[in-house]
Design a protein around this motif. Sequence first.
Motif, PDB file in Angstrom:
ATOM      1  N   ILE A  45       0.638  -0.953  -0.575  1.00 40.50           N
ATOM      2  CA  ILE A  45       0.292   0.148  -0.325  1.00 40.50           C
ATOM      3  C   ILE A  45       0.732   1.458  -0.187  1.00 40.50           C
ATOM      4  O   ILE A  45       1.960   1.281   0.950  1.00 40.50           O
ATOM      5  CB  ILE A  45      -0.337  -0.372   1.086  1.00 40.50           C
ATOM      6  CG1 ILE A  45      -1.741  -1.389   1.029  1.00 40.50           C
ATOM      7  CG2 ILE A  45      -1.379   1.205   1.244  1.00 40.50           C
ATOM      8  CD1 ILE A  45      -2.929  -1.209   2.435  1.00 40.50           C
ATOM      9  N   THR A  46       0.512   2.160  -1.503  1.00 37.01           N
ATOM     10  CA  THR A  46       1.451   3.226  -0.207  1.00 37.01           C
ATOM     11  C   THR A  46      -0.119   4.372  -1.068  1.00 37.01           C
ATOM     12  O   THR A  46      -0.677   5.034  -1.649  1.00 37.01           O
ATOM     13  CB  THR A  46       2.590   3.405  -1.959  1.00 37.01           C
ATOM     14  OG1 THR A  46       3.039   2.302  -2.413  1.00 37.01           O
ATOM     15  CG2 THR A  46       3.286   5.017  -2.500  1.00 37.01           C
ATOM     16  N   PHE A  47       0.638   5.571  -0.232  1.00 39.62           N
ATOM     17  CA  PHE A  47      -0.268   6.528  -0.039  1.00 39.62           C
ATOM     18  C   PHE A  47      -0.412   7.724  -1.275  1.00 39.62           C
ATOM     19  O   PHE A  47      -0.037   7.112  -2.177  1.00 39.62           O
ATOM     20  CB  PHE A  47       0.762   7.637   0.841  1.00 39.62           C
ATOM     21  CG  PHE A  47       0.516   6.998   2.416  1.00 39.62           C
ATOM     22  CD1 PHE A  47       0.964   8.066   3.043  1.00 39.62           C
ATOM     23  CD2 PHE A  47      -0.617   6.020   2.942  1.00 39.62           C
ATOM     24  CE1 PHE A  47       1.474   7.765   5.272  1.00 39.62           C
ATOM     25  CE2 PHE A  47      -0.077   5.394   3.902  1.00 39.62           C
ATOM     26  CZ  PHE A  47       0.405   6.406   5.031  1.00 39.62           C
ATOM     27  N   ASP A  73       0.486  21.098  11.187  1.00 39.20           N
ATOM     28  CA  ASP A  73      -0.635  21.600  10.493  1.00 39.20           C
ATOM     29  C   ASP A  73      -1.157  21.212   9.654  1.00 39.20           C
ATOM     30  O   ASP A  73      -1.226  20.388   8.698  1.00 39.20           O
ATOM     31  CB  ASP A  73      -0.226  23.301   9.336  1.00 39.20           C
ATOM     32  CG  ASP A  73       0.524  24.632  10.333  1.00 39.20           C
ATOM     33  OD1 ASP A  73       0.551  25.130  11.206  1.00 39.20           O
ATOM     34  OD2 ASP A  73       1.151  24.979   9.214  1.00 39.20           O
ATOM     35  N   THR A  74      -2.462  21.202   9.889  1.00 40.11           N
ATOM     36  CA  THR A  74      -3.358  19.898   9.396  1.00 40.11           C
ATOM     37  C   THR A  74      -3.634  20.604   7.523  1.00 40.11           C
ATOM     38  O   THR A  74      -3.199  21.835   8.288  1.00 40.11           O
ATOM     39  CB  THR A  74      -4.539  20.565  10.485  1.00 40.11           C
ATOM     40  OG1 THR A  74      -5.581  21.075  10.175  1.00 40.11           O
ATOM     41  CG2 THR A  74      -4.689  19.588  11.018  1.00 40.11           C
ATOM     42  N   CYS A  75      -3.643  20.005   7.052  1.00 38.33           N
ATOM     43  CA  CYS A  75      -3.831  20.619   5.611  1.00 38.33           C
ATOM     44  C   CYS A  75      -4.624  19.940   4.511  1.00 38.33           C
ATOM     45  O   CYS A  75      -4.160  18.114   5.145  1.00 38.33           O
ATOM     46  CB  CYS A  75      -2.278  20.330   4.515  1.00 38.33           C
ATOM     47  SG  CYS A  75      -1.613  19.556   5.286  1.00 38.33           S
ATOM     48  N   ASP A  76      -5.093  19.988   3.608  1.00 40.42           N
ATOM     49  CA  ASP A  76      -5.278  19.002   2.262  1.00 40.42           C
ATOM     50  C   ASP A  76      -4.285  18.892   1.348  1.00 40.42           C
ATOM     51  O   ASP A  76      -3.431  19.556   0.397  1.00 40.42           O
ATOM     52  CB  ASP A  76      -6.857  19.303   1.688  1.00 40.42           C
ATOM     53  CG  ASP A  76      -8.483  19.291   3.066  1.00 40.42           C
ATOM     54  OD1 ASP A  76      -7.370  18.766   3.853  1.00 40.42           O
ATOM     55  OD2 ASP A  76      -8.379  20.458   3.182  1.00 40.42           O
ATOM     56  N   ASP A  77      -4.366  17.967   1.246  1.00 40.67           N
ATOM     57  CA  ASP A  77      -3.086  17.485  -0.401  1.00 40.67           C
ATOM     58  C   ASP A  77      -2.140  17.832  -0.069  1.00 40.67           C
ATOM     59  O   ASP A  77      -0.963  18.323  -0.771  1.00 40.67           O
ATOM     60  CB  ASP A  77      -4.548  18.256  -1.652  1.00 40.67           C
ATOM     61  CG  ASP A  77      -3.243  17.719  -2.709  1.00 40.67           C
ATOM     62  OD1 ASP A  77      -3.205  16.860  -2.645  1.00 40.67           O
ATOM     63  OD2 ASP A  77      -3.229  19.054  -3.974  1.00 40.67           O
ATOM     64  N   CYS A  78      -1.397  17.463   1.274  1.00 44.42           N
ATOM     65  CA  CYS A  78      -0.154  17.792   1.520  1.00 44.42           C
ATOM     66  C   CYS A  78       1.268  16.251   1.138  1.00 44.42           C
ATOM     67  O   CYS A  78       0.170  15.561   0.306  1.00 44.42           O
ATOM     68  CB  CYS A  78      -0.488  17.129   3.186  1.00 44.42           C
ATOM     69  SG  CYS A  78      -0.920  18.367   4.188  1.00 44.42           S
ATOM     70  N   VAL A  79       2.068  16.822   1.161  1.00 45.09           N
ATOM     71  CA  VAL A  79       2.823  16.073   0.056  1.00 45.09           C
ATOM     72  C   VAL A  79       3.330  15.498   1.893  1.00 45.09           C
ATOM     73  O   VAL A  79       4.036  16.043   2.001  1.00 45.09           O
ATOM     74  CB  VAL A  79       4.194  17.264  -0.427  1.00 45.09           C
ATOM     75  CG1 VAL A  79       5.399  15.337  -0.758  1.00 45.09           C
ATOM     76  CG2 VAL A  79       3.253  17.702  -2.039  1.00 45.09           C
ATOM     77  N   VAL A  80       2.983  13.773   2.025  1.00 41.64           N
ATOM     78  CA  VAL A  80       3.763  12.736   2.584  1.00 41.64           C
ATOM     79  C   VAL A  80       4.169  12.087   1.518  1.00 41.64           C
ATOM     80  O   VAL A  80       4.175  10.815   0.985  1.00 41.64           O
ATOM     81  CB  VAL A  80       2.372  12.356   3.401  1.00 41.64           C
ATOM     82  CG1 VAL A  80       2.825  10.875   3.987  1.00 41.64           C
ATOM     83  CG2 VAL A  80       1.378  13.328   3.586  1.00 41.64           C
ATOM     84  N   ARG A  81       5.497  11.698   1.726  1.00 40.40           N
ATOM     85  CA  ARG A  81       6.800  11.390   0.942  1.00 40.40           C
ATOM     86  C   ARG A  81       6.792   9.782   1.349  1.00 40.40           C
ATOM     87  O   ARG A  81       7.221   9.716   2.598  1.00 40.40           O
ATOM     88  CB  ARG A  81       7.863  11.741   1.047  1.00 40.40           C
ATOM     89  CG  ARG A  81       8.143  13.063   0.692  1.00 40.40           C
ATOM     90  CD  ARG A  81       9.232  13.459   0.287  1.00 40.40           C
ATOM     91  NE  ARG A  81       9.402  14.781  -0.402  1.00 40.40           N
ATOM     92  CZ  ARG A  81       9.242  14.936  -2.092  1.00 40.40           C
ATOM     93  NH1 ARG A  81       8.650  14.548  -2.669  1.00 40.40           N
ATOM     94  NH2 ARG A  81       9.137  16.688  -2.650  1.00 40.40           N
ATOM     95  N   ASN A  82       6.284   8.848   0.785  1.00 34.87           N
ATOM     96  CA  ASN A  82       6.469   7.709   0.803  1.00 34.87           C
ATOM     97  C   ASN A  82       7.778   6.728   0.434  1.00 34.87           C
ATOM     98  O   ASN A  82       8.263   6.602  -0.562  1.00 34.87           O
ATOM     99  CB  ASN A  82       5.372   6.429   0.502  1.00 34.87           C
ATOM    100  CG  ASN A  82       4.084   6.533   1.511  1.00 34.87           C
ATOM    101  OD1 ASN A  82       3.240   5.893   1.874  1.00 34.87           O
ATOM    102  ND2 ASN A  82       3.611   7.517   0.783  1.00 34.87           N
ATOM    103  N   ALA A  83       8.888   7.084   1.605  1.00 35.75           N
ATOM    104  CA  ALA A  83       9.847   5.773   1.224  1.00 35.75           C
ATOM    105  C   ALA A  83       9.633   4.924   1.479  1.00 35.75           C
ATOM    106  O   ALA A  83      10.975   4.658   0.101  1.00 35.75           O
ATOM    107  CB  ALA A  83      10.867   6.142   3.317  1.00 35.75           C
ATOM    108  N   ASN A  84       8.875   3.925   1.117  1.00 36.08           N
ATOM    109  CA  ASN A  84       8.698   2.373   1.431  1.00 36.08           C
ATOM    110  C   ASN A  84       6.942   2.243   1.368  1.00 36.08           C
ATOM    111  O   ASN A  84       6.960   2.896   2.575  1.00 36.08           O
ATOM    112  CB  ASN A  84       9.046   1.498   2.429  1.00 36.08           C
ATOM    113  CG  ASN A  84      10.844   1.943   2.176  1.00 36.08           C
ATOM    114  OD1 ASN A  84      11.849   0.993   1.036  1.00 36.08           O
ATOM    115  ND2 ASN A  84      11.115   2.095   3.324  1.00 36.08           N
TER     116      ASN A  84
END
Length: 200
Positions: A45-47, A73-84
């Motif tokens: 599963i990848t975000f 901060d809370t945010c919509d459409d944030c960049v959450v980097r999936n290293a794995n």
Amino acid sequence: MTTIRTMFLVLLLGLGMPAAAVAAMIGGDISLDGPVRVNRVAQTITFGLGTPDSPLGRSDVGALNGPIAALFDTCDDCVVRNANPISYNPAAPTAGLWWSLTQNGQTLQFIVDSGPVVSFLPGTNGGGISIVGTGIFRLAGFEDTRAVFALTTQMINLASTTFSSSFVSVPTPASLALMGVGLLGLGAALRRRNAMPGRA
């Protein structure tokens, strides 16, 4: 008198001096949700679905509670980097750096422990997946902090679906370990004192 002074010095070294050098832990919790990519062949599963400007995907920071809310901060459409990607194959558990979130010049990382518990939930399109486990929050200037997490996806038979998750810190102060070191040192000094010739 020399032995008594030695005992107090040992206690101070074990308790006071190292404790001043211990960084604060990361308190509170963070919730992530949004689109997710399911790889049914690799069983991972990848975000996020990936976009040209952010090929690693985007997610929402839905809630922040506790001290961590003062840093991010809370945010919509944030960049959450999936290293794995995280595996939902119980025979091939994920371990290591999972994801990172950068905001306000700071990067929060989550390092997942091996052996999360995977459950398959009934429902349409294959149902969903529940993954529960433990890991570590890591943030520069703070002590690595133990945490627990729970993640749930919907409709695993779809290549693109949604997920929700919560990551909650479970601080275990290093000062407790330092106190133990100090008390062990004091105990050793007392044993040496009692073992001196002429003492009962």
